[in-house]
Design an enzyme around this catalytic site. Sequence first.
Site, mmCIF file in Angstrom:
data_model
loop_
_atom_site.group_PDB
_atom_site.id
_atom_site.type_symbol
_atom_site.label_atom_id
_atom_site.label_comp_id
_atom_site.label_asym_id
_atom_site.label_seq_id
_atom_site.Cartn_x
_atom_site.Cartn_y
_atom_site.Cartn_z
ATOM 1 N N GLU A 177 68.211 21.508 3.853
ATOM 2 C CA GLU A 177 67.586 22.068 5.054
ATOM 3 C C GLU A 177 67.791 21.127 6.241
ATOM 4 O O GLU A 177 67.946 21.570 7.378
ATOM 5 C CB GLU A 177 66.094 22.329 4.781
ATOM 6 C CG GLU A 177 65.924 23.562 3.901
ATOM 7 C CD GLU A 177 64.702 23.568 2.999
ATOM 8 O OE1 GLU A 177 63.774 22.761 3.218
ATOM 9 O OE2 GLU A 177 64.683 24.381 2.056
ATOM 10 N N ASN B 171 58.382 18.639 -3.537
ATOM 11 C CA ASN B 171 58.718 18.584 -2.112
ATOM 12 C C ASN B 171 57.897 19.665 -1.400
ATOM 13 O O ASN B 171 58.211 20.848 -1.500
ATOM 14 C CB ASN B 171 60.236 18.842 -1.971
ATOM 15 C CG ASN B 171 60.677 18.981 -0.529
ATOM 16 O OD1 ASN B 171 59.930 18.683 0.401
ATOM 17 N ND2 ASN B 171 61.911 19.427 -0.347
ATOM 18 N N GLU C 172 71.148 20.296 -5.677
ATOM 19 C CA GLU C 172 70.412 21.488 -5.265
ATOM 20 C C GLU C 172 71.371 22.511 -4.662
ATOM 21 O O GLU C 172 71.684 22.439 -3.470
ATOM 22 C CB GLU C 172 69.358 21.117 -4.214
ATOM 23 C CG GLU C 172 68.299 20.177 -4.718
ATOM 24 C CD GLU C 172 67.019 20.320 -3.891
ATOM 25 O OE1 GLU C 172 65.980 20.607 -4.493
ATOM 26 O OE2 GLU C 172 67.077 20.182 -2.660
ATOM 27 N N SER D 274 64.516 26.639 -7.031
ATOM 28 C CA SER D 274 63.697 27.615 -7.759
ATOM 29 C C SER D 274 63.300 27.159 -9.167
ATOM 30 O O SER D 274 63.229 27.966 -10.085
ATOM 31 C CB SER D 274 64.384 28.983 -7.800
ATOM 32 O OG SER D 274 64.563 29.467 -6.477
ATOM 33 N N GLY E 147 64.533 28.206 -2.856
ATOM 34 C CA GLY E 147 63.551 29.117 -2.268
ATOM 35 C C GLY E 147 63.926 30.584 -2.406
ATOM 36 O O GLY E 147 63.337 31.445 -1.766
ATOM 37 N N LYS F 95 57.695 20.258 1.644
ATOM 38 C CA LYS F 95 58.338 20.736 2.886
ATOM 39 C C LYS F 95 57.301 20.786 4.016
ATOM 40 O O LYS F 95 56.394 19.965 4.045
ATOM 41 C CB LYS F 95 59.034 22.077 2.654
ATOM 42 C CG LYS F 95 59.989 22.007 1.464
ATOM 43 C CD LYS F 95 60.912 23.188 1.350
ATOM 44 C CE LYS F 95 61.810 22.990 0.134
ATOM 45 N NZ LYS F 95 62.778 24.062 -0.040
ATOM 46 N N HIS G 45 68.344 16.387 2.450
ATOM 47 C CA HIS G 45 68.018 17.719 1.915
ATOM 48 C C HIS G 45 68.877 18.750 2.649
ATOM 49 O O HIS G 45 69.143 18.603 3.841
ATOM 50 C CB HIS G 45 66.527 18.004 2.109
ATOM 51 C CG HIS G 45 66.085 19.234 1.384
ATOM 52 N ND1 HIS G 45 66.330 20.499 1.872
ATOM 53 C CD2 HIS G 45 65.468 19.402 0.189
ATOM 54 C CE1 HIS G 45 65.869 21.384 1.003
ATOM 55 N NE2 HIS G 45 65.341 20.752 -0.023
HETATM 56 P P1 PGA Z 1 62.412 25.467 -4.227
HETATM 57 O O1 PGA Z 1 62.901 24.235 -3.290
HETATM 58 O O2 PGA Z 1 61.909 24.844 -5.499
HETATM 59 O O3 PGA Z 1 61.308 26.122 -3.443
HETATM 60 O O4 PGA Z 1 63.588 26.328 -4.454
HETATM 61 C C1 PGA Z 1 63.597 23.162 -3.834
HETATM 62 C C2 PGA Z 1 63.954 22.174 -2.755
HETATM 63 O O5 PGA Z 1 64.373 22.587 -1.680
HETATM 64 O O6 PGA Z 1 63.830 20.940 -2.941
#
Ligand code: PGA
Length: 244
Positions: free
Chosen positions: A94, A7, A163, A206, A169, A9, A92
């Site tokens: 976010e 992803n 997640e 992560s 992140g 983003k 997601h």
């Molecule tokens: P990350 O993001 O691997 O940077 O923690 C995962 C995600 O939000 O899909």
Amino acid sequence: MKIIAGNWKMNTGIEEAGKLAQAIAEKPVKDGVRAVVCPPFTHLQTVGAQLKDTDYALGAQNMSPYDDGAYTGEISAKMLKELGVAYVILGHSERREIMGETDALVREKMEKALKEDLVPIVCVGENLEQREAGKEKDVVGKQVAAVLENAAADLSSVVIAYEPIWAIGTGKTASAEQAEEMCAFIYEQVEKFVPGKTLPVLYGGSVKPENVEELLAQPHIDGALVGGASLKADSYHKLVEGRA
Ligand code: PGA
């Protein structure tokens, strides 16, 4: 079969995206792994051109629940399909947290994706406060129920991504035991709503080459949804290989 979805983003410029996709596409994917690359909307065409006829599938990060019409700023499932998109990340955290997406909206989007033969990767996960209060199963159970319960569509192609928000992140990965416990719990929930069907459950938060092997070795973790570590070809290839 393991699924590794990158992803990106809201990262990369278009030229950079093309080069990254080109570098990714150079390496074949081993049997038993489905590798998916999800760039921003504006890069789908460029990235799609690089991934065409390779082992890598193209994914999007969001989608409108509507077909067409007066929905300024939205992108439909049909538009994505025209660009060769096969997978779409939905709900997601976010988008839920920053853009206010609700379970009901995520469900509508999932149903539309299924209708248009896109594979939805539906994200669920608790935040830190909920985890510290011991409510992670309540929260995730409700999110899973909200999308799967009494669904009219055939759910066999749905992918779920667990997640935990506190691990996204932050560099703070859930331990393999924590991730496994929640993914196994999601398996149980899926069985309640879609008896006899197992849907793949991915872990995200992560994930990096150093921890991917241990995570993927868990019996109820069928792959990973990866942000940061998917933005470099070398690191993404390691994730697809399943080891550092
Ligand atoms: P990350 O993001 O691997 O940077 O923690 C995962 C995600 O939000 O899909």
